[in-house]
Design a protein around this motif. Structure first.
Motif, PDB file in Angstrom:
ATOM      1  N   ASP A  16      -1.789 103.964  43.644  1.00 26.93           N
ATOM      2  CA  ASP A  16      -2.835 103.934  42.632  1.00 26.93           C
ATOM      3  C   ASP A  16      -2.417 104.812  41.456  1.00 26.93           C
ATOM      4  O   ASP A  16      -1.325 105.364  41.454  1.00 26.93           O
ATOM      5  N   THR A  17      -3.282 104.906  40.475  1.00 29.17           N
ATOM      6  CA  THR A  17      -3.012 105.765  39.325  1.00 29.17           C
ATOM      7  C   THR A  17      -4.137 106.778  39.221  1.00 29.17           C
ATOM      8  O   THR A  17      -5.308 106.416  39.279  1.00 29.17           O
ATOM      9  N   VAL A  18      -3.749 108.049  39.104  1.00 30.09           N
ATOM     10  CA  VAL A  18      -4.742 109.099  38.959  1.00 30.09           C
ATOM     11  C   VAL A  18      -4.574 109.738  37.589  1.00 30.09           C
ATOM     12  O   VAL A  18      -3.545 109.599  36.942  1.00 30.09           O
ATOM     13  N   SER A  19      -5.593 110.452  37.180  1.00 34.62           N
ATOM     14  CA  SER A  19      -5.544 111.130  35.899  1.00 34.62           C
ATOM     15  C   SER A  19      -5.203 112.591  36.139  1.00 34.62           C
ATOM     16  O   SER A  19      -5.820 113.250  36.960  1.00 34.62           O
ATOM     17  N   ARG A  20      -4.194 113.069  35.439  1.00 29.08           N
ATOM     18  CA  ARG A  20      -3.798 114.450  35.584  1.00 29.08           C
ATOM     19  C   ARG A  20      -4.150 115.209  34.317  1.00 29.08           C
ATOM     20  O   ARG A  20      -3.898 114.726  33.219  1.00 29.08           O
ATOM     21  N   ILE A  21      -4.743 116.378  34.485  1.00 30.70           N
ATOM     22  CA  ILE A  21      -5.152 117.166  33.321  1.00 30.70           C
ATOM     23  C   ILE A  21      -4.011 118.094  32.933  1.00 30.70           C
ATOM     24  O   ILE A  21      -3.473 118.816  33.762  1.00 30.70           O
ATOM     25  N   VAL A  22      -3.608 118.024  31.660  1.00 23.88           N
ATOM     26  CA  VAL A  22      -2.534 118.877  31.163  1.00 23.88           C
ATOM     27  C   VAL A  22      -3.052 119.641  29.957  1.00 23.88           C
ATOM     28  O   VAL A  22      -3.616 119.064  29.041  1.00 23.88           O
ATOM     29  N   ARG A  23      -2.859 120.952  29.978  1.00 24.98           N
ATOM     30  CA  ARG A  23      -3.231 121.765  28.831  1.00 24.98           C
ATOM     31  C   ARG A  23      -2.035 121.880  27.902  1.00 24.98           C
ATOM     32  O   ARG A  23      -0.938 122.189  28.331  1.00 24.98           O
ATOM     33  N   THR A  24      -2.249 121.630  26.643  1.00 26.94           N
ATOM     34  CA  THR A  24      -1.166 121.656  25.670  1.00 26.94           C
ATOM     35  C   THR A  24      -1.369 122.806  24.706  1.00 26.94           C
ATOM     36  O   THR A  24      -2.338 123.547  24.812  1.00 26.94           O
ATOM     37  N   LYS A  25      -0.430 122.910  23.771  1.00 31.78           N
ATOM     38  CA  LYS A  25      -0.548 123.901  22.714  1.00 31.78           C
ATOM     39  C   LYS A  25      -1.895 123.770  22.017  1.00 31.78           C
ATOM     40  O   LYS A  25      -2.390 122.674  21.830  1.00 31.78           O
ATOM     41  N   GLY A  26      -2.485 124.871  21.616  1.00 31.71           N
ATOM     42  CA  GLY A  26      -3.747 124.824  20.915  1.00 31.71           C
ATOM     43  C   GLY A  26      -4.934 124.587  21.832  1.00 31.71           C
ATOM     44  O   GLY A  26      -5.995 124.207  21.378  1.00 31.71           O
ATOM     45  N   HIS A  27      -4.722 124.782  23.114  1.00 32.44           N
ATOM     46  CA  HIS A  27      -5.789 124.679  24.118  1.00 32.44           C
ATOM     47  C   HIS A  27      -6.383 123.276  24.197  1.00 32.44           C
ATOM     48  O   HIS A  27      -7.522 123.106  24.604  1.00 32.44           O
ATOM     49  N   ILE A  28      -5.657 122.296  23.785  1.00 38.33           N
ATOM     50  CA  ILE A  28      -6.151 120.923  23.880  1.00 38.33           C
ATOM     51  C   ILE A  28      -5.856 120.407  25.280  1.00 38.33           C
ATOM     52  O   ILE A  28      -4.756 120.581  25.806  1.00 38.33           O
ATOM     53  N   THR A  29      -6.852 119.814  25.878  1.00 35.45           N
ATOM     54  CA  THR A  29      -6.676 119.250  27.208  1.00 35.45           C
ATOM     55  C   THR A  29      -6.514 117.748  27.098  1.00 35.45           C
ATOM     56  O   THR A  29      -7.315 117.069  26.464  1.00 35.45           O
ATOM     57  N   ILE A  30      -5.448 117.242  27.672  1.00 33.96           N
ATOM     58  CA  ILE A  30      -5.237 115.799  27.652  1.00 33.96           C
ATOM     59  C   ILE A  30      -5.175 115.281  29.075  1.00 33.96           C
ATOM     60  O   ILE A  30      -4.820 116.014  30.004  1.00 33.96           O
ATOM     61  N   HIS A  31      -5.524 114.027  29.236  1.00 40.72           N
ATOM     62  CA  HIS A  31      -5.437 113.385  30.538  1.00 40.72           C
ATOM     63  C   HIS A  31      -4.245 112.445  30.528  1.00 40.72           C
ATOM     64  O   HIS A  31      -4.139 111.599  29.668  1.00 40.72           O
TER      65      HIS A  31
END
Ligand SMILES: [Zn+2]
Length: 96
Positions: A16-31
């Protein structure tokens, strides 16, 4: 590219495909979508992580590399408050 099980060497099947949370520069959270693959032999679940995400690290690989190579320190503009000093210290000792 064929991905095989690290445990028994059998070819993995898409699970399956899951969503992983990654924190990037500038405190932006992307999935980031991460595919999970299952071994038909032993039943292990493997994550097919994109290259730019280090396993189990919540920061971009780019930031980790910068810290390890010494480009990014606590004084670097834009990274002043993150990652914290202890985290950077751990990365450096892990990657020596
Ligand atoms: Zn297996």
């Amino acid at each position: 590219m064929k991905i095989v099980c690290e445990t028994c060497g059998a070819p993995l099947k898409y699970y399956d495909t899951v969503s992983r949370i990654v924190r990037t520069k500038g405190h932006i959270t992307i999935h980031v979508p991460v595919q999970r693959l299952k071994c038909p032999m032993c039943g292990c679940i493997h994550r097919n992580l994109p290259d730019y995400i280090y396993p189990y690290k919540q920061y971009e690989a780019e930031i980790i590399d910068g810290v390890v190579e010494g480009f990014i320190t606590c004084d670097t503009i834009g990274f002043e408050d993150y990652p914290c000093e202890m985290t950077m210290f751990r990365w450096r000792s892990e990657n020596l």
